[in-house]
Design a protein around this motif. Structure first.
Motif, mmCIF file in Angstrom:
data_model
loop_
_atom_site.group_PDB
_atom_site.id
_atom_site.type_symbol
_atom_site.label_atom_id
_atom_site.label_comp_id
_atom_site.label_asym_id
_atom_site.label_seq_id
_atom_site.Cartn_x
_atom_site.Cartn_y
_atom_site.Cartn_z
ATOM 1 N N VAL A 4 -24.285 40.456 32.613
ATOM 2 C CA VAL A 4 -23.321 41.496 32.258
ATOM 3 C C VAL A 4 -22.665 42.007 33.535
ATOM 4 O O VAL A 4 -23.354 42.390 34.483
ATOM 5 C CB VAL A 4 -24.008 42.673 31.527
ATOM 6 N N ILE A 5 -21.320 42.022 33.544
ATOM 7 C CA ILE A 5 -20.567 42.445 34.721
ATOM 8 C C ILE A 5 -19.536 43.492 34.334
ATOM 9 O O ILE A 5 -18.706 43.252 33.452
ATOM 10 C CB ILE A 5 -19.823 41.267 35.390
ATOM 11 N N ASP A 6 -19.584 44.632 34.991
ATOM 12 C CA ASP A 6 -18.575 45.673 34.804
ATOM 13 C C ASP A 6 -18.671 46.613 35.989
ATOM 14 O O ASP A 6 -19.780 46.930 36.426
ATOM 15 C CB ASP A 6 -18.800 46.434 33.496
ATOM 16 N N ASP A 7 -17.541 47.058 36.499
ATOM 17 C CA ASP A 7 -17.572 47.978 37.637
ATOM 18 C C ASP A 7 -17.896 49.412 37.211
ATOM 19 O O ASP A 7 -18.128 50.268 38.045
ATOM 20 C CB ASP A 7 -16.280 47.920 38.444
ATOM 21 N N ASP A 52 -16.128 42.460 32.289
ATOM 22 C CA ASP A 52 -14.949 43.301 32.202
ATOM 23 C C ASP A 52 -13.759 42.516 32.737
ATOM 24 O O ASP A 52 -13.920 41.624 33.582
ATOM 25 C CB ASP A 52 -15.171 44.567 33.036
ATOM 26 N N GLN A 53 -12.566 42.813 32.266
ATOM 27 C CA GLN A 53 -11.359 42.160 32.766
ATOM 28 C C GLN A 53 -10.876 42.822 34.057
ATOM 29 O O GLN A 53 -10.596 42.161 35.029
ATOM 30 C CB GLN A 53 -10.245 42.188 31.706
ATOM 31 N N THR A 54 -10.762 44.139 34.052
ATOM 32 C CA THR A 54 -10.151 44.847 35.176
ATOM 33 C C THR A 54 -11.224 45.371 36.116
ATOM 34 O O THR A 54 -11.922 46.335 35.807
ATOM 35 C CB THR A 54 -9.287 46.011 34.664
ATOM 36 N N MET A 55 -11.366 44.676 37.253
ATOM 37 C CA MET A 55 -12.350 45.057 38.272
ATOM 38 C C MET A 55 -11.741 44.824 39.646
ATOM 39 O O MET A 55 -10.867 43.971 39.795
ATOM 40 C CB MET A 55 -13.611 44.185 38.166
ATOM 41 N N PRO A 56 -12.204 45.565 40.645
ATOM 42 C CA PRO A 56 -11.786 45.252 42.020
ATOM 43 C C PRO A 56 -12.255 43.849 42.392
ATOM 44 O O PRO A 56 -13.276 43.384 41.894
ATOM 45 C CB PRO A 56 -12.512 46.300 42.865
ATOM 46 N N THR A 80 -12.147 44.523 27.637
ATOM 47 C CA THR A 80 -11.050 45.189 28.323
ATOM 48 C C THR A 80 -10.556 46.396 27.539
ATOM 49 O O THR A 80 -10.559 46.389 26.312
ATOM 50 C CB THR A 80 -9.886 44.217 28.602
ATOM 51 N N GLY A 81 -10.165 47.411 28.281
ATOM 52 C CA GLY A 81 -9.527 48.573 27.677
ATOM 53 C C GLY A 81 -8.046 48.331 27.526
ATOM 54 O O GLY A 81 -7.412 48.735 26.562
ATOM 55 N N TYR A 82 -7.471 47.630 28.499
ATOM 56 C CA TYR A 82 -6.060 47.268 28.463
ATOM 57 C C TYR A 82 -5.842 46.152 29.461
ATOM 58 O O TYR A 82 -6.378 46.180 30.560
ATOM 59 C CB TYR A 82 -5.163 48.450 28.845
ATOM 60 N N SER A 83 -5.054 45.189 29.067
ATOM 61 C CA SER A 83 -4.663 44.125 29.981
ATOM 62 C C SER A 83 -3.324 43.568 29.554
ATOM 63 O O SER A 83 -3.109 43.294 28.382
ATOM 64 C CB SER A 83 -5.703 42.993 29.980
#
Length: 126
Positions: A4-7, A52-56, A80-83
């Motif tokens: 599991v990966i998320d910032d 997650d889609q949006t990460m640094p 993703t919350g938004y992409s």
């Protein structure tokens, strides 16, 4: 075994506990580069990835692309919350098997994980 990966650290720990309560072994990372290092050290260790889609650093799509070079049929769920790059209708072009909109519905996530693992097990037996 699920990676599991998320910032968003609190979400990573929530997902880890949710999945562990259902009997899954879970490894977590809160940074996409750390996740790549963990995964690439032993790609066959993981049965599914939730990212997650949006990460640094690397986006979820970029990370998925790298992972799929080592494990072509690895089931990946993108959250993703938004992409403006990826949405449920185009995830397959990236080799991604599942899509979850944030906020994540825990029942839907567990159903998606279960279904993807069943599909992967079926493909493995063929």
């Amino acid at each position: 075994h699920i990676l599991v990966i998320d910032d968003e650290v609190s979400l990573v720990y929530y997902l880890r506990e949710l999945l562990r309560r259902k009997g899954y072994e879970v490894t977590v990372a809160s940074d996409s580069h750390e996740a790549w290092d963990i995964f690439s050290a032993d790609p066959d260790k993981y049965d599914l990835v939730i990212t997650d889609q949006t990460m640094p650093g690397l986006s979820g799509v970029q990370l998925a692309a790298k992972m799929l070079t080592l494990r072509e049929n690895l089931p990946i769920v993108l959250c993703t919350g938004y992409s403006d790059i990826v949405e449920e209708s185009n995830i397959s072009q990236y080799g991604i098997k599942g899509y979850m909109a944030k906020p994540i519905d825990s029942r839907e996530l567990l159903r998606t994980v279960h279904d993807l693992l069943l599909q992967a097990a079926h493909l493995f037996r063929l």
